[in-house]
Design a protein around this motif. Structure first.
Motif, PDB file in Angstrom:
ATOM      1  N   HIS A  63       0.759  -1.240   0.000  1.00 42.90           N
ATOM      2  CA  HIS A  63       0.000   0.000   0.000  1.00 42.90           C
ATOM      3  C   HIS A  63       0.796   1.300   0.000  1.00 42.90           C
ATOM      4  O   HIS A  63       0.352   2.276  -0.614  1.00 42.90           O
ATOM      5  CB  HIS A  63      -0.981   0.003   1.175  1.00 42.90           C
ATOM      6  CG  HIS A  63      -2.059   1.033   1.049  1.00 42.90           C
ATOM      7  ND1 HIS A  63      -3.038   0.972   0.080  1.00 42.90           N
ATOM      8  CD2 HIS A  63      -2.291   2.172   1.750  1.00 42.90           C
ATOM      9  CE1 HIS A  63      -3.832   2.014   0.199  1.00 42.90           C
ATOM     10  NE2 HIS A  63      -3.403   2.755   1.195  1.00 42.90           N
ATOM     11  N   ARG A  81      -4.270  -2.805  -8.039  1.00 41.93           N
ATOM     12  CA  ARG A  81      -3.592  -2.670  -6.751  1.00 41.93           C
ATOM     13  C   ARG A  81      -3.744  -3.960  -5.965  1.00 41.93           C
ATOM     14  O   ARG A  81      -4.588  -4.806  -6.256  1.00 41.93           O
ATOM     15  CB  ARG A  81      -4.191  -1.510  -5.948  1.00 41.93           C
ATOM     16  CG  ARG A  81      -5.692  -1.693  -5.711  1.00 41.93           C
ATOM     17  CD  ARG A  81      -6.211  -0.948  -4.510  1.00 41.93           C
ATOM     18  NE  ARG A  81      -7.662  -1.108  -4.373  1.00 41.93           N
ATOM     19  CZ  ARG A  81      -8.248  -2.160  -3.828  1.00 41.93           C
ATOM     20  NH1 ARG A  81      -7.519  -3.176  -3.385  1.00 41.93           N
ATOM     21  NH2 ARG A  81      -9.567  -2.229  -3.727  1.00 41.93           N
ATOM     22  N   THR A  82      -2.934  -4.092  -4.919  1.00 41.05           N
ATOM     23  CA  THR A  82      -3.057  -5.218  -4.007  1.00 41.05           C
ATOM     24  C   THR A  82      -4.021  -4.855  -2.886  1.00 41.05           C
ATOM     25  O   THR A  82      -4.496  -3.733  -2.786  1.00 41.05           O
ATOM     26  CB  THR A  82      -1.686  -5.600  -3.428  1.00 41.05           C
ATOM     27  OG1 THR A  82      -1.167  -4.494  -2.689  1.00 41.05           O
ATOM     28  CG2 THR A  82      -0.719  -5.970  -4.532  1.00 41.05           C
ATOM     29  N   ASN A  83      -4.307  -5.835  -2.029  1.00 41.54           N
ATOM     30  CA  ASN A  83      -5.241  -5.603  -0.927  1.00 41.54           C
ATOM     31  C   ASN A  83      -4.560  -4.883   0.230  1.00 41.54           C
ATOM     32  O   ASN A  83      -3.417  -5.176   0.571  1.00 41.54           O
ATOM     33  CB  ASN A  83      -5.815  -6.926  -0.427  1.00 41.54           C
ATOM     34  CG  ASN A  83      -6.721  -6.734   0.785  1.00 41.54           C
ATOM     35  OD1 ASN A  83      -6.284  -6.860   1.911  1.00 41.54           O
ATOM     36  ND2 ASN A  83      -7.969  -6.416   0.531  1.00 41.54           N
ATOM     37  N   SER A  85      -5.916  -4.125   3.957  1.00 40.79           N
ATOM     38  CA  SER A  85      -6.977  -4.173   4.954  1.00 40.79           C
ATOM     39  C   SER A  85      -6.556  -3.528   6.259  1.00 40.79           C
ATOM     40  O   SER A  85      -7.272  -3.601   7.252  1.00 40.79           O
ATOM     41  CB  SER A  85      -7.390  -5.630   5.217  1.00 40.79           C
ATOM     42  OG  SER A  85      -7.905  -6.205   4.044  1.00 40.79           O
ATOM     43  N   GLU A 102      -8.850  -4.463  -7.604  1.00 37.05           N
ATOM     44  CA  GLU A 102      -7.960  -5.268  -6.773  1.00 37.05           C
ATOM     45  C   GLU A 102      -7.526  -6.498  -7.562  1.00 37.05           C
ATOM     46  O   GLU A 102      -8.364  -7.274  -7.997  1.00 37.05           O
ATOM     47  CB  GLU A 102      -8.660  -5.675  -5.485  1.00 37.05           C
ATOM     48  CG  GLU A 102      -7.778  -6.474  -4.532  1.00 37.05           C
ATOM     49  CD  GLU A 102      -8.471  -6.746  -3.195  1.00 37.05           C
ATOM     50  OE1 GLU A 102      -8.757  -7.922  -2.917  1.00 37.05           O
ATOM     51  OE2 GLU A 102      -8.735  -5.773  -2.459  1.00 37.05           O
ATOM     52  N   SER A 104      -4.990  -8.605  -6.321  1.00 32.92           N
ATOM     53  CA  SER A 104      -4.454  -9.572  -5.372  1.00 32.92           C
ATOM     54  C   SER A 104      -5.155  -9.374  -4.047  1.00 32.92           C
ATOM     55  O   SER A 104      -5.326  -8.236  -3.598  1.00 32.92           O
ATOM     56  CB  SER A 104      -2.944  -9.370  -5.195  1.00 32.92           C
ATOM     57  OG  SER A 104      -2.452 -10.156  -4.123  1.00 32.92           O
ATOM     58  N   ASP A 105      -5.574 -10.470  -3.410  1.00 29.03           N
ATOM     59  CA  ASP A 105      -6.278 -10.341  -2.134  1.00 29.03           C
ATOM     60  C   ASP A 105      -5.314 -10.360  -0.948  1.00 29.03           C
ATOM     61  O   ASP A 105      -5.733 -10.513   0.195  1.00 29.03           O
ATOM     62  CB  ASP A 105      -7.361 -11.408  -1.985  1.00 29.03           C
ATOM     63  CG  ASP A 105      -6.791 -12.819  -1.968  1.00 29.03           C
ATOM     64  OD1 ASP A 105      -5.550 -12.972  -2.064  1.00 29.03           O
ATOM     65  OD2 ASP A 105      -7.587 -13.771  -1.857  1.00 29.03           O
ATOM     66  N   THR A 106      -4.031 -10.211  -1.218  1.00 27.56           N
ATOM     67  CA  THR A 106      -3.035 -10.055  -0.164  1.00 27.56           C
ATOM     68  C   THR A 106      -2.269  -8.760  -0.427  1.00 27.56           C
ATOM     69  O   THR A 106      -2.520  -8.065  -1.423  1.00 27.56           O
ATOM     70  CB  THR A 106      -2.037 -11.229  -0.126  1.00 27.56           C
ATOM     71  OG1 THR A 106      -1.112 -11.098  -1.228  1.00 27.56           O
ATOM     72  CG2 THR A 106      -2.761 -12.563  -0.220  1.00 27.56           C
ATOM     73  N   PRO A 110       0.194 -10.290  -7.426  1.00 26.30           N
ATOM     74  CA  PRO A 110      -0.300 -11.631  -7.773  1.00 26.30           C
ATOM     75  C   PRO A 110       0.806 -12.507  -8.345  1.00 26.30           C
ATOM     76  O   PRO A 110       1.891 -12.040  -8.677  1.00 26.30           O
ATOM     77  CB  PRO A 110      -1.376 -11.341  -8.816  1.00 26.30           C
ATOM     78  CG  PRO A 110      -1.004 -10.029  -9.407  1.00 26.30           C
ATOM     79  CD  PRO A 110      -0.378  -9.249  -8.293  1.00 26.30           C
ATOM     80  N   ARG A 277      -6.174  -8.820   6.657  1.00 28.30           N
ATOM     81  CA  ARG A 277      -7.129  -9.871   6.355  1.00 28.30           C
ATOM     82  C   ARG A 277      -6.450 -11.238   6.303  1.00 28.30           C
ATOM     83  O   ARG A 277      -5.386 -11.402   5.731  1.00 28.30           O
ATOM     84  CB  ARG A 277      -7.809  -9.586   5.006  1.00 28.30           C
ATOM     85  CG  ARG A 277      -8.896 -10.585   4.664  1.00 28.30           C
ATOM     86  CD  ARG A 277      -9.790 -10.048   3.569  1.00 28.30           C
ATOM     87  NE  ARG A 277      -9.087  -9.959   2.302  1.00 28.30           N
ATOM     88  CZ  ARG A 277      -9.611  -9.365   1.232  1.00 28.30           C
ATOM     89  NH1 ARG A 277     -10.779  -8.781   1.318  1.00 28.30           N
ATOM     90  NH2 ARG A 277      -8.946  -9.337   0.101  1.00 28.30           N
ATOM     91  N   GLY A 278      -7.083 -12.197   6.915  1.00 25.57           N
ATOM     92  CA  GLY A 278      -6.622 -13.562   6.815  1.00 25.57           C
ATOM     93  C   GLY A 278      -5.475 -13.906   7.737  1.00 25.57           C
ATOM     94  O   GLY A 278      -4.955 -15.001   7.688  1.00 25.57           O
TER      95      GLY A 278
END
Length: 338
Positions: A63, A81-83, A85, A102, A104-106, A110, A277-278
């Motif tokens: 970020h 962009r990436t995630n 959170s 988004e 990538s969820d991290t 990706p 997240r996660g």
């Protein structure tokens, strides 16, 4: 346990290997009539990147790289962009973040196939972790070959370069990005604003006794902490503090509980992940309590004095200097009273 630790490990696996001396962007037909101010060449990670026109399809990694482009009002150039959170966002940026796709969820870019499929003409990140072939990521060389040149903020191109970071690197990045995107005026104005903020902090804390600061990411022994090199050390010093682990070589490192106890900090900075997240991250309060328990006879423990420092501020990007002002207000509140 946190992005910076992941980066430190990945950095030992991946060096910023030399790429072709010139990365040319766009087909020859588009280079026939040079745009005003172009071509632009900048140096990054020992490579020269040349742009014949401003990037128009940008992908950002962790970020702080996105924050930096948003600070330059380049939202319309960002295609993915990436995630992120974590919270808080910088003022006004969460809504802008939400409008960008988004990919990538991290917080990492990706995997290779997905990344190459983005067709980006510029990739901005602040470490080499997302370009490690062993992790399944597209390398800097592969992205360069695909017409997606990579720029790493803060010069975090190798473990050695991470330790050499200075606040001036933030200004260099903004100046380079202003040139790359054809907005040097915006970059100059942003640099002037940040320099003014830093000068104000310097003036306010001048002549005051430096506060002894422990910067920690938790741990009961060994303690994950910040030594006398790198971003966090630079921020503590600029904010009118003294890093009690300044004699420890390294940036993010492990320190014995005995050394932390003997340091007798007067205040504690705690890396704050908020809601990654996660991942099950200990709260900044819990990590502060660990530090107080170790240095139980210290002034910091007695006063329960700690500040949660967003971990995004501990990576290269626009937020670094804003964080210095926040740390200074925490360490020297009387200097900021009306």
């Amino acid at each position: 346990m946190r992005k910076l630790l992941v980066l430190a490990v990945a950095l030992t696996l991946t060096a910023c290997s030399p790429a072709p001396a010139t990365q040319e962007i766009g087909p020859k037909s588009e280079r026939a009539a040079p745009l005003a101010g172009f071509p632009v060449t900048v140096e990054n990670c020992g490579r020269k990147l040349t742009f014949d026109k401003p990037p128009a399809k940008v992908v950002t990694g962790y970020h702080p790289s996105l924050e930096t482009l948003l600070a330059l009002d380049l939202d319309d150039r960002i295609a993915g962009r990436t995630n992120f959170s974590e919270s808080p966002f910088l003022p006004g940026q969460q809504e802008r973040y939400a409008k960008i796709p988004e990919i990538s969820d991290t917080i990492m870019l990706p995997q290779k196939e997905v990344m190459l499929a983005q067709g980006a003409d510029f990739v901005l990140d602040n470490a080499m972790a997302s370009f490690d072939a062993a992790g399944g990521y597209a390398t800097v060389e592969e992205l360069d070959a695909a017409g997606s040149p990579v720029y790493i903020l803060g010069g975090w191109c190798s473990p050695e370069e991470v330790l050499k970071f200075t606040i001036d690197d933030t200004y260099t990045d903004l100046r380079n990005l202003g040139a790359i995107f054809g907005v040097p005026g915006r970059a100059d104005a942003l640099i002037a604003d940040l320099q003014g903020r830093l000068a104000d902090v310097t003036e306010r804390v001048a002549g005051r006794s430096p506060v002894k600061v422990l910067a920690t990411d938790g741990g009961k022994g060994p303690v994950n902490a910040y030594g006398g090199s790198g971003i966090t050390h630079q921020m503590i010093t600029a904010a009118g503090g003294t890093n009690v682990l300044a004699d420890v070589k390294g940036d993010y490192t492990e320190v014995s509980a005995e050394k932390v106890s003997a340091a007798q900090p007067e205040a504690v900075l705690v890396s704050d992940y908020a809601t990654l997240r996660g991942e099950d991250m200990p709260s900044s309060r819990a990590k502060a309590d660990e530090a107080f328990a170790i240095a139980k006879n210290s002034p910091a423990a007695r006063d329960r004095r700690h500040l949660a420092l967003p971990v995004a501020a501990q990576h290269p990007g626009y937020r670094n200097i804003l964080a210095i002002a926040d740390i200074a207000r925490f360490l020297h509140p009387d200097a900021f009273t009306p």
